[in-house]
Design an enzyme around this catalytic site. Structure first.
Site, PDB file in Angstrom:
ATOM      1  N   GLY A  82       4.228 -15.435  76.214  1.00  0.00           N
ATOM      2  CA  GLY A  82       5.586 -15.966  76.173  1.00  0.00           C
ATOM      3  C   GLY A  82       5.907 -16.791  74.951  1.00  0.00           C
ATOM      4  O   GLY A  82       7.069 -17.124  74.718  1.00  0.00           O
ATOM      5  N   SER A 124       7.911  -8.222  74.332  1.00  0.00           N
ATOM      6  CA  SER A 124       7.797  -9.213  73.263  1.00  0.00           C
ATOM      7  C   SER A 124       7.762  -8.491  71.913  1.00  0.00           C
ATOM      8  O   SER A 124       7.606  -7.271  71.854  1.00  0.00           O
ATOM      9  CB  SER A 124       6.527 -10.051  73.452  1.00  0.00           C
ATOM     10  OG  SER A 124       5.380  -9.264  73.225  1.00  0.00           O
ATOM     11  N   THR A 179      -1.317  -8.873  70.805  1.00  0.00           N
ATOM     12  CA  THR A 179      -2.469  -9.024  69.916  1.00  0.00           C
ATOM     13  C   THR A 179      -2.901  -7.676  69.348  1.00  0.00           C
ATOM     14  O   THR A 179      -3.250  -7.567  68.161  1.00  0.00           O
ATOM     15  CB  THR A 179      -3.641  -9.693  70.663  1.00  0.00           C
ATOM     16  OG1 THR A 179      -3.246 -11.005  71.061  1.00  0.00           O
ATOM     17  CG2 THR A 179      -4.868  -9.795  69.779  1.00  0.00           C
ATOM     18  N   ASP A 226       7.719 -11.775  87.967  1.00  0.00           N
ATOM     19  CA  ASP A 226       6.589 -12.425  87.311  1.00  0.00           C
ATOM     20  C   ASP A 226       5.939 -13.400  88.282  1.00  0.00           C
ATOM     21  O   ASP A 226       5.806 -14.582  87.993  1.00  0.00           O
ATOM     22  CB  ASP A 226       7.074 -13.155  86.056  1.00  0.00           C
ATOM     23  CG  ASP A 226       5.930 -13.484  85.112  1.00  0.00           C
ATOM     24  OD1 ASP A 226       4.845 -12.883  85.263  1.00  0.00           O
ATOM     25  OD2 ASP A 226       6.108 -14.346  84.236  1.00  0.00           O
ATOM     26  N   SER A 236      -3.407  -9.302  87.548  1.00  0.00           N
ATOM     27  CA  SER A 236      -3.315  -8.526  86.309  1.00  0.00           C
ATOM     28  C   SER A 236      -4.370  -8.972  85.305  1.00  0.00           C
ATOM     29  O   SER A 236      -5.139  -8.162  84.774  1.00  0.00           O
ATOM     30  CB  SER A 236      -1.904  -8.691  85.714  1.00  0.00           C
ATOM     31  OG  SER A 236      -1.855  -8.232  84.388  1.00  0.00           O
TER      32      SER A 236
END
Length: 511
Positions: free
Chosen positions: A181, A212, A216, A269, A277
């Site tokens: 986030g 987003s 990564t 969420d 998860s």
């Protein structure tokens, strides 16, 4: 007398250039010579069968013979890859009953607590693409209303077992994870080479962005290949003590990626689903020690310390159950970390920190050192309390940079563009004052609208952070894009709401 089995109608397969995402989709002609379309009324799916290959798919009809002829079955790209039957081969097509596990989904919607076998059946069907997005959403919404401790543990276990499960020839396998986030928060790409340079094993699997501007894996892909298989991942870890690869290609907890993709558009969420998860992937990855980063901030996923504490308890509960030592730290989530938002810009920040450049962002450097220090404390040979100092030594000596270069070489060359988008414009302050708040979520949206992560060099270059003095006309950040249409939309979005609040000089915010 032996019973004669009825022949299944067969059609010749044709690869159709349609990207249907996660959905298995096939197309037949309304004038099909082998199938009567009216037979399939009342069935949402068909079953494809060839030898031992079986696939459930949603059926569409077409009147366009150039797309699919009367004797053909068109198979959209995702289903074609999963079915793995060559184009031009013949497949049997019959109506398919819905997955039996949907009964458990309906029971969950009505408020029933599911048993472990029921949850395992649901996850197995999800992982094998037997659910439509609508059915996946039904399970997620039903679970969002309530989930018991037993269901959480069963869900984590089923998700971990649905894909690849890794094991390593060492007692201590460390990992870290941030709940996300926060724009630019690419600490993993600094933590991994520091920890690996010290000698601890850290096989880091990371995700790609869904909503987003960068995950990564997207950012690491600017520097090196991330789509390694299990064998390739093992080779890199053996040579370098660590890696930074895309978890989706290694097939860790495959149902998780499916559920996340459905959760995000619905703004689902829940804490239990988040923990399942994350922890399912760590269980499957063979982690023994895990550091969880929980950023807290007004526009972060966690707005308060109380929320973070509740989430910490869940992580600890699941970690204890699966024998993973879990440590949870809370960090500042009130503003972006680093100066870049978007894969190329974030990769530039990471490499500047590793190279000890004077212009490297201090906040990204300091946070990465602190996280790496926590992980280094898991080394039994390291005296307590010196993890941070050891991380600093490895960074300042150049050992971390050399380890990152070794990992990059081992993972192989990337085919991604690594230049910053050349269509650019500054978003400027309209008043004098100090930066009092930054809306992380809104900056993420602007960067994504600009084209990130699909366009690796699109995104935002941040110039001002909380507490910084600004004058009217001074740039707050710069938007980068490649496509004019993306650029125009991003600039328009920033014009309506730049995501920055500027206070008067007498009301300076101290971060």
């Amino acid at each position: 007398m032996n019973a004669v089995m009825p022949l299944r109608p067969q059609l010749k397969t044709r690869r159709v250039n349609l990207d249907t995402g996660r959905e298995n989709l096939v197309v037949i002609s309304r004038r099909s010579t082998a199938l009567r379309p009216e037979v399939f009324r009342g069935f949402s799916r068909v079953e494809l069968r060839r030898d031992d290959r079986v696939l459930l798919a949603t059926l569409l009809l077409t009147d366009d013979d150039s797309l699919v002829g009367p004797g053909e079955l068109g198979i959209a790209e995702p289903a074609f890859r999963r079915f793995a039957a060559p184009a031009g081969s013949y497949v049997a097509v019959t109506p398919a009953a819905p997955p039996a596990s949907l009964d458990a989904v309906r029971a969950k919607i009505k408020g029933k607590t599911l048993a472990s076998p029921e949850i395992a059946s649901i996850i197995d069907d999800l992982a094998h693409f037997r659910y439509s997005d609508m059915e996946t959403a039904a399970f997620l919404v039903g679970s969002a209303s309530f989930m018991t401790t037993g269901e959480l543990l069963a869900l984590t276990d089923a998700m971990a077992k649905a894909g690849t499960q890794l094991s390593w020839q060492t007692k201590t396998v460390v990992d870290k994870h941030c709940v996300g986030g926060i724009p630019g928060n690419r600490t993993s790409m600094i933590v991994v080479p520091i920890v690996a340079a010290h000698g601890l094993t850290i096989p880091k699997t990371s995700s790609r962005a869904i909503t987003s501007p960068a995950g990564t894996a997207d950012t690491m892909e600017v520097l090196t290949r991330v789509d390694l298989g299990v064998d390739g991942m093992r080779e890199v870890v053996s040579a370098c003590n660590g890696c930074l690869v895309w978890g989706g290609h290694v097939n860790l907890s495959p149902a998780d990626d499916i559920m996340i993709a459905v959760e995000r558009p619905l703004a689902l969420d829940t804490r239990e689903q988040m923990v399942a998860s994350i922890m399912s992937k760590k269980v499957a990855a063979g982690s023994t020690h895990l550091l969880i980063d929980l950023p807290i901030g007004p526009s972060a996923k966690l707005a308060s310390a109380a929320e973070a504490m509740r989430l910490r308890k869940l992580f600890e509960l699941v970690g204890d159950h699966f024998g993973i030592a879990v440590e949870v730290v809370t960090t500042d989530g009130s503003q972006p970390i680093g100066n870049g938002i978007g894969p190329v810009l974030e990769a530039q920040d990471v490499m500047a920190v590793l190279a000890n450049e004077a212009y490297a962002p201090d906040d990204l450097r300091e946070k990465s050192l602190r996280l790496a220090g926590h992980l280094l404390e898991y080394d039994p040979a390291l005296r307590g309390g010196v993890g941070y100092l050891r991380a600093l030594e490895l960074l300042e000596s150049g050992a971390a940079l050399r380890q990152m270069q070794k990992i990059i070489e081992a993972q192989g060359p990337t085919h991604c563009r690594n230049e910053v988008g050349d269509v650019a414009a500054d978003v400027r302050s309209t008043v004098d004052g100090f930066v009092s708040t930054i809306d992380c979520l809104h900056l993420n949206r602007i960067a994504r609208t600009a084209g990130a992560p699909l366009d690796k060099g699109a995104g935002i270059k941040v110039y001002k952070k909380l507490g910084d003095r600004v004058e009217a006309g001074e740039p707050l950040y710069r938007i980068h894009a490649f496509e004019q249409s993306n650029f125009d939309l991003a600039v328009s979005m920033a014009g309506k709401n730049p995501g920055y609040a500027i206070s008067s000089p007498g009301n300076q915010h101290v971060p």
